[in-house]
Design a protein around this motif. Sequence first.
Motif, PDB file in Angstrom:
ATOM      1  N   GLY A  30      -1.058 -12.268   5.875  1.00  0.00           N
ATOM      2  CA  GLY A  30      -2.055 -11.369   5.300  1.00  0.00           C
ATOM      3  C   GLY A  30      -1.533  -9.948   5.173  1.00  0.00           C
ATOM      4  O   GLY A  30      -1.798  -9.260   4.182  1.00  0.00           O
ATOM      5  N   GLN A  31      -0.784  -9.499   6.170  1.00  0.00           N
ATOM      6  CA  GLN A  31      -0.206  -8.157   6.105  1.00  0.00           C
ATOM      7  C   GLN A  31       0.853  -8.070   5.014  1.00  0.00           C
ATOM      8  O   GLN A  31       0.959  -7.053   4.318  1.00  0.00           O
ATOM      9  CB  GLN A  31       0.398  -7.775   7.455  1.00  0.00           C
ATOM     10  N   ILE A  32       1.633  -9.137   4.852  1.00  0.00           N
ATOM     11  CA  ILE A  32       2.661  -9.144   3.805  1.00  0.00           C
ATOM     12  C   ILE A  32       2.006  -9.094   2.426  1.00  0.00           C
ATOM     13  O   ILE A  32       2.429  -8.346   1.551  1.00  0.00           O
ATOM     14  CB  ILE A  32       3.565 -10.384   3.949  1.00  0.00           C
ATOM     15  N   GLN A  33       0.950  -9.886   2.239  1.00  0.00           N
ATOM     16  CA  GLN A  33       0.294  -9.934   0.931  1.00  0.00           C
ATOM     17  C   GLN A  33      -0.505  -8.672   0.644  1.00  0.00           C
ATOM     18  O   GLN A  33      -0.776  -8.369  -0.513  1.00  0.00           O
ATOM     19  CB  GLN A  33      -0.604 -11.162   0.843  1.00  0.00           C
ATOM     20  N   ALA A  34      -0.873  -7.917   1.672  1.00  0.00           N
ATOM     21  CA  ALA A  34      -1.645  -6.695   1.467  1.00  0.00           C
ATOM     22  C   ALA A  34      -0.760  -5.522   1.063  1.00  0.00           C
ATOM     23  O   ALA A  34      -1.269  -4.498   0.595  1.00  0.00           O
ATOM     24  CB  ALA A  34      -2.426  -6.339   2.730  1.00  0.00           C
ATOM     25  N   GLN A  35       0.548  -5.660   1.218  1.00  0.00           N
ATOM     26  CA  GLN A  35       1.456  -4.574   0.865  1.00  0.00           C
ATOM     27  C   GLN A  35       1.481  -4.394  -0.648  1.00  0.00           C
ATOM     28  O   GLN A  35       1.377  -5.350  -1.396  1.00  0.00           O
ATOM     29  CB  GLN A  35       2.875  -4.878   1.375  1.00  0.00           C
ATOM     30  N   PRO A  36       1.637  -3.160  -1.105  1.00  0.00           N
ATOM     31  CA  PRO A  36       1.698  -2.943  -2.558  1.00  0.00           C
ATOM     32  C   PRO A  36       2.975  -3.549  -3.132  1.00  0.00           C
ATOM     33  O   PRO A  36       4.019  -3.568  -2.492  1.00  0.00           O
ATOM     34  CB  PRO A  36       1.694  -1.416  -2.693  1.00  0.00           C
ATOM     35  N   ALA A  37       2.856  -4.064  -4.337  1.00  0.00           N
ATOM     36  CA  ALA A  37       3.993  -4.727  -4.974  1.00  0.00           C
ATOM     37  C   ALA A  37       5.096  -3.736  -5.313  1.00  0.00           C
ATOM     38  O   ALA A  37       6.266  -4.025  -5.175  1.00  0.00           O
ATOM     39  CB  ALA A  37       3.540  -5.457  -6.232  1.00  0.00           C
ATOM     40  N   GLY A  38       4.734  -2.577  -5.759  1.00  0.00           N
ATOM     41  CA  GLY A  38       5.709  -1.547  -6.086  1.00  0.00           C
ATOM     42  C   GLY A  38       5.107  -0.200  -5.776  1.00  0.00           C
ATOM     43  O   GLY A  38       4.122   0.199  -6.375  1.00  0.00           O
ATOM     44  N   ALA A  39       5.670   0.469  -4.817  1.00  0.00           N
ATOM     45  CA  ALA A  39       5.115   1.759  -4.424  1.00  0.00           C
ATOM     46  C   ALA A  39       5.362   2.776  -5.531  1.00  0.00           C
ATOM     47  O   ALA A  39       6.437   2.851  -6.109  1.00  0.00           O
ATOM     48  CB  ALA A  39       5.750   2.228  -3.130  1.00  0.00           C
ATOM     49  N   ALA A  40       4.357   3.549  -5.836  1.00  0.00           N
ATOM     50  CA  ALA A  40       4.469   4.563  -6.884  1.00  0.00           C
ATOM     51  C   ALA A  40       5.113   5.811  -6.288  1.00  0.00           C
ATOM     52  O   ALA A  40       4.606   6.397  -5.347  1.00  0.00           O
ATOM     53  CB  ALA A  40       3.105   4.895  -7.443  1.00  0.00           C
ATOM     54  N   SER A  41       6.237   6.185  -6.845  1.00  0.00           N
ATOM     55  CA  SER A  41       6.912   7.383  -6.368  1.00  0.00           C
ATOM     56  C   SER A  41       6.237   8.609  -6.974  1.00  0.00           C
ATOM     57  O   SER A  41       5.550   8.515  -8.000  1.00  0.00           O
ATOM     58  CB  SER A  41       8.386   7.339  -6.757  1.00  0.00           C
ATOM     59  N   PRO A  42       6.410   9.776  -6.362  1.00  0.00           N
ATOM     60  CA  PRO A  42       5.801  10.983  -6.946  1.00  0.00           C
ATOM     61  C   PRO A  42       6.301  11.267  -8.357  1.00  0.00           C
ATOM     62  O   PRO A  42       5.562  11.792  -9.186  1.00  0.00           O
ATOM     63  CB  PRO A  42       6.218  12.088  -5.985  1.00  0.00           C
ATOM     64  N   TRP A  43       7.545  10.900  -8.643  1.00  0.00           N
ATOM     65  CA  TRP A  43       8.083  11.147  -9.980  1.00  0.00           C
ATOM     66  C   TRP A  43       7.411  10.254 -11.011  1.00  0.00           C
ATOM     67  O   TRP A  43       7.176  10.669 -12.146  1.00  0.00           O
ATOM     68  CB  TRP A  43       9.594  10.923  -9.999  1.00  0.00           C
ATOM     69  N   ALA A  44       7.106   9.031 -10.630  1.00  0.00           N
ATOM     70  CA  ALA A  44       6.431   8.121 -11.555  1.00  0.00           C
ATOM     71  C   ALA A  44       5.022   8.611 -11.853  1.00  0.00           C
ATOM     72  O   ALA A  44       4.549   8.554 -12.995  1.00  0.00           O
ATOM     73  CB  ALA A  44       6.398   6.713 -10.984  1.00  0.00           C
ATOM     74  N   VAL A  45       4.336   9.123 -10.838  1.00  0.00           N
ATOM     75  CA  VAL A  45       2.991   9.659 -11.033  1.00  0.00           C
ATOM     76  C   VAL A  45       3.044  10.896 -11.925  1.00  0.00           C
ATOM     77  O   VAL A  45       2.231  11.061 -12.843  1.00  0.00           O
ATOM     78  CB  VAL A  45       2.330   9.974  -9.671  1.00  0.00           C
ATOM     79  N   ALA A  46       4.020  11.764 -11.679  1.00  0.00           N
ATOM     80  CA  ALA A  46       4.161  12.972 -12.500  1.00  0.00           C
ATOM     81  C   ALA A  46       4.465  12.609 -13.955  1.00  0.00           C
ATOM     82  O   ALA A  46       3.906  13.208 -14.888  1.00  0.00           O
ATOM     83  CB  ALA A  46       5.253  13.867 -11.931  1.00  0.00           C
ATOM     84  N   ALA A  47       5.331  11.621 -14.157  1.00  0.00           N
ATOM     85  CA  ALA A  47       5.663  11.199 -15.520  1.00  0.00           C
ATOM     86  C   ALA A  47       4.436  10.614 -16.215  1.00  0.00           C
ATOM     87  O   ALA A  47       4.201  10.876 -17.398  1.00  0.00           O
ATOM     88  CB  ALA A  47       6.797  10.181 -15.493  1.00  0.00           C
ATOM     89  N   ALA A  48       3.634   9.852 -15.486  1.00  0.00           N
ATOM     90  CA  ALA A  48       2.420   9.277 -16.073  1.00  0.00           C
ATOM     91  C   ALA A  48       1.440  10.365 -16.465  1.00  0.00           C
ATOM     92  O   ALA A  48       0.821  10.308 -17.532  1.00  0.00           O
ATOM     93  CB  ALA A  48       1.780   8.299 -15.096  1.00  0.00           C
ATOM     94  N   VAL A  49       1.280  11.379 -15.623  1.00  0.00           N
ATOM     95  CA  VAL A  49       0.375  12.489 -15.931  1.00  0.00           C
ATOM     96  C   VAL A  49       0.862  13.241 -17.164  1.00  0.00           C
ATOM     97  O   VAL A  49       0.072  13.590 -18.049  1.00  0.00           O
ATOM     98  CB  VAL A  49       0.231  13.424 -14.716  1.00  0.00           C
ATOM     99  N   ILE A  50       2.159  13.471 -17.260  1.00  0.00           N
ATOM    100  CA  ILE A  50       2.716  14.182 -18.411  1.00  0.00           C
ATOM    101  C   ILE A  50       2.486  13.379 -19.694  1.00  0.00           C
ATOM    102  O   ILE A  50       2.097  13.942 -20.724  1.00  0.00           O
ATOM    103  CB  ILE A  50       4.214  14.471 -18.191  1.00  0.00           C
ATOM    104  N   VAL A  51       2.682  12.085 -19.637  1.00  0.00           N
ATOM    105  CA  VAL A  51       2.483  11.248 -20.825  1.00  0.00           C
ATOM    106  C   VAL A  51       1.013  11.253 -21.243  1.00  0.00           C
ATOM    107  O   VAL A  51       0.694  11.360 -22.432  1.00  0.00           O
ATOM    108  CB  VAL A  51       2.986   9.804 -20.557  1.00  0.00           C
ATOM    109  N   ILE A  52       0.113  11.190 -20.291  1.00  0.00           N
ATOM    110  CA  ILE A  52      -1.318  11.204 -20.610  1.00  0.00           C
ATOM    111  C   ILE A  52      -1.729  12.528 -21.220  1.00  0.00           C
ATOM    112  O   ILE A  52      -2.448  12.575 -22.224  1.00  0.00           O
ATOM    113  CB  ILE A  52      -2.149  10.877 -19.354  1.00  0.00           C
TER     114      ILE A  52
END
Length: 118
Positions: A86-108
């Motif tokens: 259950g703990q393994i399956q609860a982990q996020p599949a791909g952690a979002a890095s701060p750079w990925a979040v910043a790039a997404a905000v810029i694109v939006i």
Amino acid sequence: MSRQFMKFVSRLLVLCMLALPFSSHAGMIPTDQIAAAQQQDARGVVTTYLARADVQSELQALGISSDSARDRVAAMTDEEVGRLAGQIQAQPAGAASPWAVAAAVIVIVWALWYFYYR
């Protein structure tokens, strides 16, 4: 649509309904069979996780061999394995890095500006 096409489709559907049987079987499944399947699935999740290369390298860095880890999982109770799975399956599949979040905000922001002032 043409009338001939509609006739053809209707006849094809009638033929399919007559040729293909509509049968199903429902029955009671014993609780112990479901519990055993869930325990087997949980053990499969944990062993698959241990088979990953990044997990094996991390275990080796901690001084634990992969064979030793598999033996330890085999010695665990079903409840412990279920909790770990259950703990393994609860982990996020791909952690979002701060750079990925910043790039997404810029694109939006760019998309909103582009379509608003266009």
